[in-house]
Design a protein around this motif. Sequence first.
Motif, PDB file in Angstrom:
ATOM      1  N   SER A   1       1.044  -5.802  28.113  1.00  9.15           N
ATOM      2  CA  SER A   1       1.339  -5.459  26.638  1.00  9.15           C
ATOM      3  C   SER A   1       1.267  -4.270  26.404  1.00  9.15           C
TER       4      SER A   1
ATOM      5  N   THR B   1      15.237   1.251  12.767  1.00  7.72           N
ATOM      6  CA  THR B   1      14.714   2.112  11.714  1.00  7.72           C
ATOM      7  C   THR B   1      14.437   3.567  12.339  1.00  7.72           C
TER       8      THR B   1
ATOM      9  N   ASN C   1      16.863   4.110  17.629  1.00  2.00           N
ATOM     10  CA  ASN C   1      15.983   2.971  17.092  1.00  2.00           C
ATOM     11  C   ASN C   1      16.703   2.537  15.664  1.00  2.00           C
TER      12      ASN C   1
ATOM     13  N   ARG D   1      11.218   5.676  13.445  1.00  2.00           N
ATOM     14  CA  ARG D   1      10.316   5.397  14.675  1.00  2.00           C
ATOM     15  C   ARG D   1      10.558   6.336  15.519  1.00  2.00           C
TER      16      ARG D   1
ATOM     17  N   SER E   1      13.631  -7.052  20.465  1.00  2.00           N
ATOM     18  CA  SER E   1      13.002  -8.095  20.191  1.00  2.00           C
ATOM     19  C   SER E   1      13.521  -9.315  20.861  1.00  2.00           C
TER      20      SER E   1
ATOM     21  N   LYS F   1      10.013 -16.780  19.946  1.00  2.00           N
ATOM     22  CA  LYS F   1      11.432 -16.846  20.565  1.00  2.00           C
ATOM     23  C   LYS F   1      11.344 -17.114  22.096  1.00  2.00           C
TER      24      LYS F   1
HETATM   25  N1  LIG Z   1       4.486  -6.782  22.494  1.00  2.00           N
HETATM   26  C1  LIG Z   1       4.288  -7.138  23.963  1.00  2.00           C
HETATM   27  O1  LIG Z   1       3.003  -7.389  24.395  1.00  2.00           O
HETATM   28  C2  LIG Z   1       5.347  -7.678  24.932  1.00  2.00           C
HETATM   29  C3  LIG Z   1       5.134  -7.707  26.098  1.00  2.00           C
HETATM   30  C4  LIG Z   1       5.782  -7.984  27.312  1.00  2.00           C
HETATM   31  C5  LIG Z   1       7.371  -8.143  26.657  1.00  2.00           C
HETATM   32  N2  LIG Z   1       7.416  -8.111  25.307  1.00  2.00           N
HETATM   33  C6  LIG Z   1       8.870  -8.123  25.108  1.00  2.00           C
HETATM   34  O2  LIG Z   1       9.470  -6.852  24.617  1.00  2.00           O
HETATM   35  C7  LIG Z   1      10.312  -6.844  23.858  1.00  2.00           C
HETATM   36  C8  LIG Z   1      10.049  -5.817  22.664  1.00  2.00           C
HETATM   37  O3  LIG Z   1       8.790  -6.237  22.070  1.00  2.00           O
HETATM   38  P1  LIG Z   1       7.924  -5.401  21.125  1.00  2.00           P
HETATM   39  O4  LIG Z   1       6.523  -5.921  21.027  1.00  2.00           O
HETATM   40  O5  LIG Z   1       8.064  -4.039  21.470  1.00  2.00           O
HETATM   41  O6  LIG Z   1       8.648  -5.715  19.815  1.00  2.00           O
HETATM   42  P2  LIG Z   1       8.629  -5.049  18.195  1.00  2.00           P
HETATM   43  O7  LIG Z   1       7.495  -4.140  18.097  1.00  2.00           O
HETATM   44  O8  LIG Z   1       8.806  -6.006  17.290  1.00  2.00           O
HETATM   45  O9  LIG Z   1       9.952  -4.093  18.634  1.00  2.00           O
HETATM   46  C9  LIG Z   1      11.068  -4.642  18.460  1.00  2.00           C
HETATM   47  C10 LIG Z   1      12.525  -3.751  18.501  1.00  2.00           C
HETATM   48  O10 LIG Z   1      13.693  -4.345  18.337  1.00  2.00           O
HETATM   49  C11 LIG Z   1      14.171  -3.708  17.470  1.00  2.00           C
HETATM   50  N3  LIG Z   1      15.155  -4.666  16.782  1.00  2.00           N
HETATM   51  C12 LIG Z   1      14.859  -5.758  16.158  1.00  2.00           C
HETATM   52  N4  LIG Z   1      15.858  -6.558  15.591  1.00  2.00           N
HETATM   53  C13 LIG Z   1      17.089  -5.668  15.814  1.00  2.00           C
HETATM   54  C14 LIG Z   1      18.474  -5.471  15.428  1.00  2.00           C
HETATM   55  N5  LIG Z   1      18.936  -6.802  14.834  1.00  2.00           N
HETATM   56  N6  LIG Z   1      19.078  -4.492  15.674  1.00  2.00           N
HETATM   57  C15 LIG Z   1      18.507  -3.549  16.331  1.00  2.00           C
HETATM   58  N7  LIG Z   1      17.285  -3.429  16.808  1.00  2.00           N
HETATM   59  C16 LIG Z   1      16.443  -4.501  16.521  1.00  2.00           C
HETATM   60  C17 LIG Z   1      13.275  -3.147  16.605  1.00  2.00           C
HETATM   61  O11 LIG Z   1      13.736  -2.152  15.659  1.00  2.00           O
HETATM   62  P3  LIG Z   1      13.082  -1.737  14.315  1.00  2.00           P
HETATM   63  O12 LIG Z   1      12.087  -0.761  14.506  1.00  2.00           O
HETATM   64  O13 LIG Z   1      14.204  -1.264  13.317  1.00  2.00           O
HETATM   65  O14 LIG Z   1      12.598  -2.995  13.741  1.00  2.00           O
HETATM   66  C18 LIG Z   1      12.128  -2.608  17.594  1.00  2.00           C
HETATM   67  O15 LIG Z   1      12.863  -1.352  17.995  1.00  2.00           O
HETATM   68  C19 LIG Z   1      10.545  -8.353  23.165  1.00  2.00           C
HETATM   69  O16 LIG Z   1      11.674  -9.100  23.815  1.00  2.00           O
HETATM   70  C20 LIG Z   1       9.043  -8.883  23.808  1.00  2.00           C
HETATM   71  O17 LIG Z   1       9.240 -10.384  23.778  1.00  2.00           O
HETATM   72  C21 LIG Z   1       6.506  -7.736  24.507  1.00  2.00           C
END
Ligand SMILES: NC(=O)c1ccc[n+]([C@@H]2O[C@H](COP(=O)([O-])OP(=O)(O)OC[C@H]3O[C@@H](n4cnc5c(N)ncnc54)[C@H](OP(=O)(O)O)[C@@H]3O)[C@@H](O)[C@H]2O)c1
Length: 289
Positions: A123, A33, A31, A36, A66, A236
Amino acid sequence: MASIAVIGLGGMGSRMAGQLLDAGHDLVVWNRTPQRTSDLVARGAVAADSPAEAARRASLVITMLSDPAALQQVAEGPQGIVAGATAPTTLLEMSTVGPAAVRRLAAMLPDGVGLLDAPVLGSISEAESGSLRIFVGGPELLAQRWMPVLAALGSPMHVGPLGAGAAAKLVANSTLFGVLAVLGEALALADGLGLPRNTAFEVLSATPVGSQADRRRPAIESGRFPRRFALSLARKDVDLIVSAAESTGVDLPVAAAAGQWLTAAQEAGLGDRDYSAVLAHITNTARSA
Ligand SMILES: NC(=O)c1ccc[n+]([C@@H]2O[C@H](COP(=O)([O-])OP(=O)(O)OC[C@H]3O[C@@H](n4cnc5c(N)ncnc54)[C@H](OP(=O)(O)O)[C@@H]3O)[C@@H](O)[C@H]2O)c1
């Protein structure tokens, strides 16, 4: 059991990784960060120093990031997944990034490295309980090979060739944001016409947005929107939906309008809140908008 790398341990990825550990797989994690990774390492996962190293150590590499920019950063460059993956490793792209990002990744993979796109519906609680809906795109045989692993995360459904999973996810999400925008606007209209909120909710209960009105009512009334899916990620998704539509000559004015509400809410500082906080933004601002 397989050796699996999970790259991206945010709200979703960390819980999916936990499910894979519980299912008995050997897990490598990375990851951006690094802090985590610690809970998963305490449970038996191994932390890799880079996405390339994670890919070298695994036969299946899952990404849960993301957006397309994050995927590019993690996949490309000397420390990226592509540099570390060798045949017969499979990449399983599970983020919501749209078909164009999947095509870009496919174009840079070495021969013999497989790719499936498998984004998810559901989710945080579904990720935690292994009950996600998973839309899988890619060659049938490759998809079948990894179905048993995906079954630990939820219900996988093979929807077509590479890119079809990403397309299915955009289609599914295209329904989410318009419904919230319609619900928010209906409540704003009720406020404007002087209808008490109780009455408005009872009326809306009997309409096509009834289930959403009932489900969102406690959050709207309390003003608390516990974060499951960040509003910035929903924004997004609308961008991905609208640009994927445009690239195929499809015009989606309703999706674009729902996106405008999400953009306005993000500009008002709600990007880190749950995406349903757009309802509060609409009801608070629609009268003067
Ligand atoms: N949450 C939901 O309900 C849900 C449901 C279905 C689908 N999704 C999709 O699933 C994906 C993840 O969602 P999430 O809710 O888990 O998001 P999140 O909690 O914001 O986690 C995002 C992840 O991406 C990493 N990241 C972001 N920018 C980065 C970069 N430039 N380089 C490397 N790593 C990077 C983050 O690392 P850090 O820890 O370092 O920030 C983290 O591990 C997204 O595409 C979202 O649209 C989400």
